[in-house]
Scaffold this motif. Structure first.
Motif, PDB file in Angstrom:
ATOM      1  N   VAL A  34     -11.447 -78.691  33.463  1.00  0.00           N
ATOM      2  CA  VAL A  34     -11.552 -77.658  32.440  1.00  0.00           C
ATOM      3  C   VAL A  34     -11.759 -78.367  31.111  1.00  0.00           C
ATOM      4  O   VAL A  34     -10.989 -79.238  30.733  1.00  0.00           O
ATOM      5  N   VAL A  35     -12.832 -77.990  30.408  1.00  0.00           N
ATOM      6  CA  VAL A  35     -13.152 -78.607  29.135  1.00  0.00           C
ATOM      7  C   VAL A  35     -13.032 -77.551  28.049  1.00  0.00           C
ATOM      8  O   VAL A  35     -13.608 -76.468  28.162  1.00  0.00           O
ATOM      9  N   PHE A  36     -12.269 -77.869  27.028  1.00  0.00           N
ATOM     10  CA  PHE A  36     -12.126 -76.985  25.882  1.00  0.00           C
ATOM     11  C   PHE A  36     -12.906 -77.572  24.719  1.00  0.00           C
ATOM     12  O   PHE A  36     -12.877 -78.780  24.491  1.00  0.00           O
ATOM     13  N   SER A  37     -13.589 -76.722  23.982  1.00  0.00           N
ATOM     14  CA  SER A  37     -14.227 -77.181  22.749  1.00  0.00           C
ATOM     15  C   SER A  37     -13.708 -76.290  21.620  1.00  0.00           C
ATOM     16  O   SER A  37     -13.544 -75.084  21.795  1.00  0.00           O
ATOM     17  N   VAL A  38     -13.464 -76.921  20.498  1.00  0.00           N
ATOM     18  CA  VAL A  38     -12.920 -76.206  19.343  1.00  0.00           C
ATOM     19  C   VAL A  38     -14.044 -76.034  18.333  1.00  0.00           C
ATOM     20  O   VAL A  38     -14.749 -76.993  18.000  1.00  0.00           O
ATOM     21  N   ARG A  39     -14.194 -74.830  17.884  1.00  0.00           N
ATOM     22  CA  ARG A  39     -15.192 -74.531  16.859  1.00  0.00           C
ATOM     23  C   ARG A  39     -14.458 -74.057  15.613  1.00  0.00           C
ATOM     24  O   ARG A  39     -13.446 -73.374  15.714  1.00  0.00           O
ATOM     25  N   ARG A  40     -14.998 -74.421  14.462  1.00  0.00           N
ATOM     26  CA  ARG A  40     -14.374 -74.018  13.200  1.00  0.00           C
ATOM     27  C   ARG A  40     -15.296 -73.054  12.475  1.00  0.00           C
ATOM     28  O   ARG A  40     -16.526 -73.198  12.510  1.00  0.00           O
ATOM     29  N   PHE A  41     -14.690 -72.101  11.805  1.00  0.00           N
ATOM     30  CA  PHE A  41     -15.452 -71.096  11.065  1.00  0.00           C
ATOM     31  C   PHE A  41     -14.872 -70.969   9.655  1.00  0.00           C
ATOM     32  O   PHE A  41     -13.713 -71.308   9.418  1.00  0.00           O
ATOM     33  N   GLU A  42     -15.713 -70.446   8.754  1.00  0.00           N
ATOM     34  CA  GLU A  42     -15.244 -70.174   7.386  1.00  0.00           C
ATOM     35  C   GLU A  42     -15.746 -68.814   6.952  1.00  0.00           C
ATOM     36  O   GLU A  42     -16.776 -68.336   7.418  1.00  0.00           O
ATOM     37  N   LYS A  43     -14.993 -68.209   6.070  1.00  0.00           N
ATOM     38  CA  LYS A  43     -15.377 -66.900   5.532  1.00  0.00           C
ATOM     39  C   LYS A  43     -16.296 -67.145   4.329  1.00  0.00           C
ATOM     40  O   LYS A  43     -15.993 -67.972   3.477  1.00  0.00           O
ATOM     41  N   VAL A  44     -17.420 -66.423   4.291  1.00  0.00           N
ATOM     42  CA  VAL A  44     -18.412 -66.592   3.227  1.00  0.00           C
ATOM     43  C   VAL A  44     -18.733 -65.222   2.633  1.00  0.00           C
ATOM     44  O   VAL A  44     -18.895 -64.254   3.372  1.00  0.00           O
ATOM     45  N   VAL A  45     -18.837 -65.185   1.322  1.00  0.00           N
ATOM     46  CA  VAL A  45     -19.254 -63.952   0.637  1.00  0.00           C
ATOM     47  C   VAL A  45     -20.718 -64.125   0.262  1.00  0.00           C
ATOM     48  O   VAL A  45     -21.091 -65.075  -0.446  1.00  0.00           O
ATOM     49  N   GLY A  46     -21.538 -63.217   0.769  1.00  0.00           N
ATOM     50  CA  GLY A  46     -22.974 -63.306   0.530  1.00  0.00           C
ATOM     51  C   GLY A  46     -23.346 -62.861  -0.877  1.00  0.00           C
ATOM     52  O   GLY A  46     -22.517 -62.313  -1.617  1.00  0.00           O
ATOM     53  N   PRO A  47     -24.646 -63.040  -1.262  1.00  0.00           N
ATOM     54  CA  PRO A  47     -25.105 -62.659  -2.607  1.00  0.00           C
ATOM     55  C   PRO A  47     -25.001 -61.157  -2.855  1.00  0.00           C
ATOM     56  O   PRO A  47     -24.863 -60.712  -3.995  1.00  0.00           O
ATOM     57  N   ASP A  48     -25.026 -60.377  -1.770  1.00  0.00           N
ATOM     58  CA  ASP A  48     -24.910 -58.924  -1.917  1.00  0.00           C
ATOM     59  C   ASP A  48     -23.455 -58.467  -1.910  1.00  0.00           C
ATOM     60  O   ASP A  48     -23.180 -57.275  -1.959  1.00  0.00           O
ATOM     61  N   GLY A  49     -22.496 -59.417  -1.801  1.00  0.00           N
ATOM     62  CA  GLY A  49     -21.079 -59.088  -1.842  1.00  0.00           C
ATOM     63  C   GLY A  49     -20.454 -58.828  -0.473  1.00  0.00           C
ATOM     64  O   GLY A  49     -19.253 -58.570  -0.384  1.00  0.00           O
ATOM     65  N   ARG A  50     -21.267 -58.908   0.570  1.00  0.00           N
ATOM     66  CA  ARG A  50     -20.713 -58.684   1.916  1.00  0.00           C
ATOM     67  C   ARG A  50     -20.046 -59.963   2.405  1.00  0.00           C
ATOM     68  O   ARG A  50     -20.503 -61.066   2.154  1.00  0.00           O
ATOM     69  N   VAL A  51     -18.950 -59.760   3.157  1.00  0.00           N
ATOM     70  CA  VAL A  51     -18.203 -60.889   3.701  1.00  0.00           C
ATOM     71  C   VAL A  51     -18.683 -61.132   5.140  1.00  0.00           C
ATOM     72  O   VAL A  51     -18.833 -60.195   5.914  1.00  0.00           O
ATOM     73  N   CYS A  52     -18.928 -62.398   5.433  1.00  0.00           N
ATOM     74  CA  CYS A  52     -19.309 -62.750   6.798  1.00  0.00           C
ATOM     75  C   CYS A  52     -18.648 -64.070   7.169  1.00  0.00           C
ATOM     76  O   CYS A  52     -18.017 -64.718   6.348  1.00  0.00           O
ATOM     77  N   VAL A  53     -18.805 -64.446   8.453  1.00  0.00           N
ATOM     78  CA  VAL A  53     -18.204 -65.673   8.968  1.00  0.00           C
ATOM     79  C   VAL A  53     -19.327 -66.612   9.374  1.00  0.00           C
ATOM     80  O   VAL A  53     -20.318 -66.199   9.981  1.00  0.00           O
TER      81      VAL A  53
END
Length: 158
Positions: A130-149
């Motif tokens: 069993v292989v686990f991989s860890v991914r990292r994410f960050e919260k970003v606010v776009g130019p239109d003000g919407r929040v995405c990951v």
């Protein structure tokens, strides 16, 4: 002051039985006939429980031979269970069921690969990786003000 061991039977004095082909044959014949270790050790010229366990540890061929003999003993238990079931009557069915269940359980203990209830022909499960991989994410606010990951990639990955 009370005597130590009072009320307990005196230990049986057993002559030490030497390991050899004749005693191995005798033990294996008894185990193959469905006898328990306790039954095998009873009587003159019979090894003690501790001798049997020591021989199993010291002599791999003895352990292998006794395992094979006990597997044959499991077949004897299975045959006996069938006989008990066939001879049961309405009056004896409860006692017969207990005896059959006990015999089948003993067969499963003696030869789990055959009588353990896993089905014929099934092999033991192979280990899997069993292989686990860890991914990292960050919260970003776009130019239109919407929040995405957005995923943060390790250096060198696109």
């Amino acid at each position: 002051m009370a005597k130590v061991g009072r009320g307990l039977p005196a230990p049986k004095s057993k002559r030490r039985v030497k390991y050899g082909p004749n005693v191995v044959r005798l033990v294996c014949e008894d185990l193959a006939s469905g006898m328990t270790y306790n039954e095998v050790t009873q009587g003159r010229g019979r090894p003690s429980h501790s001798s049997l366990y020591e021989w199993r540890r010291r002599y791999p061929e003895f352990a292998e031979a006794t395992d094979a003999a006990r597997a044959f003993g499991a077949e004897v238990c299975g045959d006996r269970a069938l006989e008990v079931a066939e001879q049961a009557t309405e009056e004896t069915v409860r006692k017969a069921k207990l005896e059959v269940d006990t015999l089948v359980h003993r067969a499963a203990v003696l030869a789990p690969e055959r009588w353990g209830g896993r089905g014929a022909g099934l092999r033991r499960a192979e280990p899997i990786e069993v292989v686990f991989s860890v991914r990292r994410f960050e919260k970003v606010v776009g130019p239109d003000g919407r929040v995405c990951v957005r995923e943060i990639k390790p250096e060198g990955e696109v």
